[in-house]
Design a protein around this motif. Structure first.
Motif, short mmCIF file in Angstrom:
data_model
loop_
_atom_site.label_atom_id
_atom_site.label_comp_id
_atom_site.label_asym_id
_atom_site.label_seq_id
_atom_site.Cartn_x
_atom_site.Cartn_y
_atom_site.Cartn_z
N LYS A 3 -10.44 28.40 -19.95
CA LYS A 3 -10.42 26.94 -19.94
C LYS A 3 -10.98 26.48 -18.61
O LYS A 3 -10.86 27.17 -17.60
CB LYS A 3 -8.99 26.42 -20.09
N ALA A 4 -11.57 25.32 -18.63
CA ALA A 4 -12.18 24.80 -17.40
C ALA A 4 -12.09 23.28 -17.38
O ALA A 4 -11.93 22.64 -18.42
CB ALA A 4 -13.64 25.23 -17.31
N ALA A 103 -2.65 25.91 -11.23
CA ALA A 103 -2.55 26.36 -12.62
C ALA A 103 -3.54 27.49 -12.92
O ALA A 103 -3.58 28.00 -14.04
CB ALA A 103 -2.74 25.19 -13.57
N GLY A 104 -4.36 27.84 -11.93
CA GLY A 104 -5.28 28.97 -12.10
C GLY A 104 -6.65 28.61 -12.62
O GLY A 104 -7.39 29.49 -13.06
#
Length: 106
Positions: A3-4, A103-104
């Motif tokens: 996800k990005a 959140a990474g």
């Protein structure tokens, strides 16, 4: 699944409109065209072709094409961005980016 987050810096991360307006007014002034802040505001969000096309149409004696005016403005805008140290992130953006990173995602 990866996800990005994708951000458009211009107007999302910082308020760029005052710098755009300053660059537009300065370039137009070089060609003898004066535009009020109120009139300039009516073009916010419209294309360079629309804005400068209108300016050239209304001021044919300026002797420039809309493309020439747009390029000059773009070059000046980039210069102003590198010189103006007063540009600030929109409130809350730093915190949002920190949360995304935690959140990474970064």
């Amino acid at each position: 699944m990866k996800k990005a987050y994708i951000f458009d810096m211009d107007g999302v991360i910082y308020d760029s409109e005052p710098i755009h307006a300053r660059a537009k007014k300065q370039v137009l002034a070089e060609y003898g065209i004066d535009i009020s802040a109120e009139r300039l505001a009516t073009f916010v969000g419209r294309s360079s072709r629309d804005f400068y096309g209108t300016m050239v149409e209304e001021n044919p004696a300026c002797g420039a094409s809309w493309q020439e005016l747009a390029k000059k403005k773009h070059d000046l805008y980039r210069k102003l961005l590198t010189e103006d140290r007063s540009i600030q992130a929109i409130p809350g953006v730093r915190e949002l980016l920190e949360r995304i990173k935690a959140a990474g995602y970064l």
